[in-house]
Design a protein around this motif. Structure first.
Motif, PDB file in Angstrom:
ATOM      1  N   ILE A 105      36.423  40.430  44.070  1.00  0.00           N
ATOM      2  CA  ILE A 105      36.141  41.541  43.158  1.00  0.00           C
ATOM      3  C   ILE A 105      36.886  42.739  43.677  1.00  0.00           C
ATOM      4  O   ILE A 105      36.869  42.991  44.854  1.00  0.00           O
ATOM      5  CB  ILE A 105      34.633  41.837  43.060  1.00  0.00           C
ATOM      6  CG1 ILE A 105      34.359  42.981  42.100  1.00  0.00           C
ATOM      7  CG2 ILE A 105      34.014  42.140  44.399  1.00  0.00           C
ATOM      8  CD1 ILE A 105      34.692  42.672  40.690  1.00  0.00           C
ATOM      9  N   VAL A 106      37.555  43.444  42.821  1.00  0.00           N
ATOM     10  CA  VAL A 106      38.468  44.450  43.315  1.00  0.00           C
ATOM     11  C   VAL A 106      38.250  45.837  42.769  1.00  0.00           C
ATOM     12  O   VAL A 106      38.852  46.755  43.255  1.00  0.00           O
ATOM     13  CB  VAL A 106      39.922  44.048  43.021  1.00  0.00           C
ATOM     14  CG1 VAL A 106      40.302  42.814  43.770  1.00  0.00           C
ATOM     15  CG2 VAL A 106      40.130  43.864  41.545  1.00  0.00           C
ATOM     16  N   PRO A 159      41.727  41.730  36.621  1.00  0.00           N
ATOM     17  CA  PRO A 159      43.148  41.431  36.459  1.00  0.00           C
ATOM     18  C   PRO A 159      43.417  40.222  35.571  1.00  0.00           C
ATOM     19  O   PRO A 159      44.500  40.107  34.998  1.00  0.00           O
ATOM     20  CB  PRO A 159      43.632  41.189  37.888  1.00  0.00           C
ATOM     21  CG  PRO A 159      42.425  40.828  38.648  1.00  0.00           C
ATOM     22  CD  PRO A 159      41.287  41.565  38.020  1.00  0.00           C
ATOM     23  N   ALA A 160      42.442  39.310  35.443  1.00  0.00           N
ATOM     24  CA  ALA A 160      42.658  38.116  34.626  1.00  0.00           C
ATOM     25  C   ALA A 160      42.887  38.463  33.167  1.00  0.00           C
ATOM     26  O   ALA A 160      43.651  37.788  32.472  1.00  0.00           O
ATOM     27  CB  ALA A 160      41.476  37.161  34.762  1.00  0.00           C
ATOM     28  N   ASP A 161      42.224  39.514  32.680  1.00  0.00           N
ATOM     29  CA  ASP A 161      42.445  39.947  31.295  1.00  0.00           C
ATOM     30  C   ASP A 161      43.065  41.342  31.218  1.00  0.00           C
ATOM     31  O   ASP A 161      43.185  41.919  30.140  1.00  0.00           O
ATOM     32  CB  ASP A 161      41.158  39.885  30.472  1.00  0.00           C
ATOM     33  CG  ASP A 161      40.004  40.673  31.087  1.00  0.00           C
ATOM     34  OD1 ASP A 161      40.287  41.612  31.856  1.00  0.00           O
ATOM     35  OD2 ASP A 161      38.845  40.349  30.796  1.00  0.00           O
ATOM     36  N   GLU A 162      43.445  41.890  32.403  1.00  0.00           N
ATOM     37  CA  GLU A 162      44.090  43.210  32.487  1.00  0.00           C
ATOM     38  C   GLU A 162      43.300  44.255  31.712  1.00  0.00           C
ATOM     39  O   GLU A 162      43.840  45.007  30.900  1.00  0.00           O
ATOM     40  CB  GLU A 162      45.542  43.138  32.000  1.00  0.00           C
ATOM     41  CG  GLU A 162      46.413  42.250  32.873  1.00  0.00           C
ATOM     42  CD  GLU A 162      47.890  42.367  32.554  1.00  0.00           C
ATOM     43  OE1 GLU A 162      48.230  42.856  31.465  1.00  0.00           O
ATOM     44  OE2 GLU A 162      48.707  41.965  33.406  1.00  0.00           O
ATOM     45  N   PHE A 178      42.133  52.439  36.334  1.00  0.00           N
ATOM     46  CA  PHE A 178      43.510  52.251  35.867  1.00  0.00           C
ATOM     47  C   PHE A 178      44.446  52.058  37.057  1.00  0.00           C
ATOM     48  O   PHE A 178      45.444  51.329  36.962  1.00  0.00           O
ATOM     49  CB  PHE A 178      43.955  53.452  35.032  1.00  0.00           C
ATOM     50  CG  PHE A 178      43.783  53.262  33.555  1.00  0.00           C
ATOM     51  CD1 PHE A 178      44.855  53.391  32.695  1.00  0.00           C
ATOM     52  CD2 PHE A 178      42.543  52.955  33.014  1.00  0.00           C
ATOM     53  CE1 PHE A 178      44.702  53.219  31.314  1.00  0.00           C
ATOM     54  CE2 PHE A 178      42.369  52.778  31.652  1.00  0.00           C
ATOM     55  CZ  PHE A 178      43.457  52.902  30.791  1.00  0.00           C
ATOM     56  N   ALA A 179      44.135  52.696  38.172  1.00  0.00           N
ATOM     57  CA  ALA A 179      44.961  52.527  39.370  1.00  0.00           C
ATOM     58  C   ALA A 179      44.929  51.076  39.850  1.00  0.00           C
ATOM     59  O   ALA A 179      45.926  50.569  40.370  1.00  0.00           O
ATOM     60  CB  ALA A 179      44.478  53.470  40.472  1.00  0.00           C
ATOM     61  N   HIS A 180      43.799  50.405  39.678  1.00  0.00           N
ATOM     62  CA  HIS A 180      43.762  48.983  40.043  1.00  0.00           C
ATOM     63  C   HIS A 180      44.713  48.172  39.164  1.00  0.00           C
ATOM     64  O   HIS A 180      45.292  47.181  39.608  1.00  0.00           O
ATOM     65  CB  HIS A 180      42.338  48.451  39.923  1.00  0.00           C
ATOM     66  CG  HIS A 180      41.433  48.897  41.024  1.00  0.00           C
ATOM     67  ND1 HIS A 180      41.763  48.792  42.354  1.00  0.00           N
ATOM     68  CD2 HIS A 180      40.187  49.436  41.004  1.00  0.00           C
ATOM     69  CE1 HIS A 180      40.782  49.253  43.101  1.00  0.00           C
ATOM     70  NE2 HIS A 180      39.811  49.651  42.302  1.00  0.00           N
ATOM     71  N   HIS A 181      44.868  48.587  37.917  1.00  0.00           N
ATOM     72  CA  HIS A 181      45.825  47.912  37.042  1.00  0.00           C
ATOM     73  C   HIS A 181      47.246  48.120  37.566  1.00  0.00           C
ATOM     74  O   HIS A 181      48.064  47.183  37.568  1.00  0.00           O
ATOM     75  CB  HIS A 181      45.702  48.451  35.614  1.00  0.00           C
ATOM     76  CG  HIS A 181      46.696  47.875  34.668  1.00  0.00           C
ATOM     77  ND1 HIS A 181      46.711  46.541  34.318  1.00  0.00           N
ATOM     78  CD2 HIS A 181      47.739  48.453  33.997  1.00  0.00           C
ATOM     79  CE1 HIS A 181      47.702  46.315  33.470  1.00  0.00           C
ATOM     80  NE2 HIS A 181      48.336  47.453  33.262  1.00  0.00           N
ATOM     81  N   ILE A 212      43.123  48.637  49.246  1.00  0.00           N
ATOM     82  CA  ILE A 212      43.246  48.649  47.784  1.00  0.00           C
ATOM     83  C   ILE A 212      42.488  49.828  47.187  1.00  0.00           C
ATOM     84  O   ILE A 212      42.994  50.552  46.330  1.00  0.00           O
ATOM     85  CB  ILE A 212      42.709  47.325  47.203  1.00  0.00           C
ATOM     86  CG1 ILE A 212      43.707  46.189  47.424  1.00  0.00           C
ATOM     87  CG2 ILE A 212      42.412  47.465  45.708  1.00  0.00           C
ATOM     88  CD1 ILE A 212      43.147  44.822  47.097  1.00  0.00           C
ATOM     89  N   GLU A 213      41.252  50.020  47.641  1.00  0.00           N
ATOM     90  CA  GLU A 213      40.414  51.074  47.062  1.00  0.00           C
ATOM     91  C   GLU A 213      40.931  52.462  47.406  1.00  0.00           C
ATOM     92  O   GLU A 213      40.922  53.372  46.566  1.00  0.00           O
ATOM     93  CB  GLU A 213      38.965  50.905  47.532  1.00  0.00           C
ATOM     94  CG  GLU A 213      38.311  49.613  47.073  1.00  0.00           C
ATOM     95  CD  GLU A 213      38.246  49.477  45.563  1.00  0.00           C
ATOM     96  OE1 GLU A 213      38.217  50.513  44.861  1.00  0.00           O
ATOM     97  OE2 GLU A 213      38.234  48.339  45.094  1.00  0.00           O
TER      98      GLU A 213
END
Length: 291
Positions: free
Chosen positions: A43-44, A143-146, A178-181, A203-204
């Motif tokens: 989980i991100v 991320p799987a469905d962006e 959105f930054a995770h995208h 990442i965070e």
């Protein structure tokens, strides 16, 4: 009031979803990132200190199919469709929509090959490309469905945790997801997944920095959607970043080895790095040992 101007908003990338009802709280619920071959389960994008190792392995899907939940909340969808810039200054739902508009104006100027994520505003529980989720998870990116997912009731919970429910603080939450995208597009997300908790922290913190980059640019230029940001508004973001640091959430028993999002000071520091000059190149948390 942070948004300037008047008129409608682009809602083409935003949809309603969820079962309705429920919401609030933190903890419980499981979500896994599934989809592409070799994509690790993790989980991100949660803003809160939930250990990825504690919540992976449940509710994942091997391939994304559009959830029947998305678009099923007709009242919420109507609210989204009716959003205007003026309403973005009074409505949490419309503020999320307006922030996505601003983000999708800023990031194409900073990142070659940027493609916008989808956004789902939901209530209660929802099925995603990463499995089943609920309001208890807080905002997250799959991320799987962006897609970035938001339940507006979260903002009240954030205030109860000691953060701010001020407009810019709420916009920071959207910018963080959105930054995770962006991290997904650059491959940073996959890199961090291979590193366990240490990668999750990096990442965070990078997402906090990229949220700061957006804030720097969002009130500049002739097409800026935000009014000039004030010190008070930036302070509301800093207050929120401190409230959701791992050490703040875990309290006196906080163990840095269990951190997944970084300390309060780290989260504030990296937001400030991004906001200082709006240069996303300074957000490379994987290139430093000084987090």
């Amino acid at each position: 009031m942070t948004f300037q101007g008047s008129g409608g908003l682009d809602t083409s990338g935003v949809r309603a979803g969820g079962s309705g009802g429920g919401g609030g709280g933190f903890g419980g619920g499981k979500i896994a990132i599934g989809g592409g071959a070799g994509l690790l389960l993790t989980i991100v994008a949660l803003l809160f200190g939930i250990n990825p190792g504690d919540i992976t392995g449940g509710g994942g899907t091997s391939a994304y199919q559009q959830s029947n939940d998305v678009g099923s909340n007709e009242a919420l969808q109507q609210q989204i469709d009716d959003c205007t810039i003026e309403l973005a200054n009074t409505s949490d739902v419309c503020r999320i929509v307006a922030t996505t508009n601003s983000l999708n104006k800023v990031w194409p100027t900073l990142m070659k090959g940027y493609t916008a994520p989808k956004t789902v505003i939901f209530s209660g529980s929802i099925n995603t490309g990463c499995g089943a989720a609920s309001s208890a998870m807080g905002p997250f990116y799959c991320p799987a469905d962006e897609t970035a997912y938001f339940d507006p009731s979260f903002f009240a919970d954030l205030k109860r945790m000691g953060g701010s429910d001020g407009p810019l603080a709420q916009e920071y939450v959207v910018a963080h997801e959105f930054a995770h995208h962006i991290e997904n597009l650059t491959g940073v997300l996959a890199k961090g997944q291979r590193m366990g908790n240490e990668g999750s922290v990096r990442i965070e913190l990078q997402a906090d920095c990229l949220a700061g980059v957006w804030a720097y640019h969002a009130d500049k230029g002739p097409d800026a959607m935000l009014e000039p940001l004030t010190d008070e508004q930036i302070d509301s973001v800093i207050k929120t970043a401190r409230a959701i640091g791992d050490d703040t959430i875990q309290g006196a028993r906080s163990n840095p080895e269990s951190w997944t999002h970084g300390s309060a000071d780290q989260r504030v520091r990296w937001f400030k790095i991004g906001y200082a000059d709006g240069d996303p190149r300074r957000c490379d948390t994987f290139a430093t040992n000084d987090l």
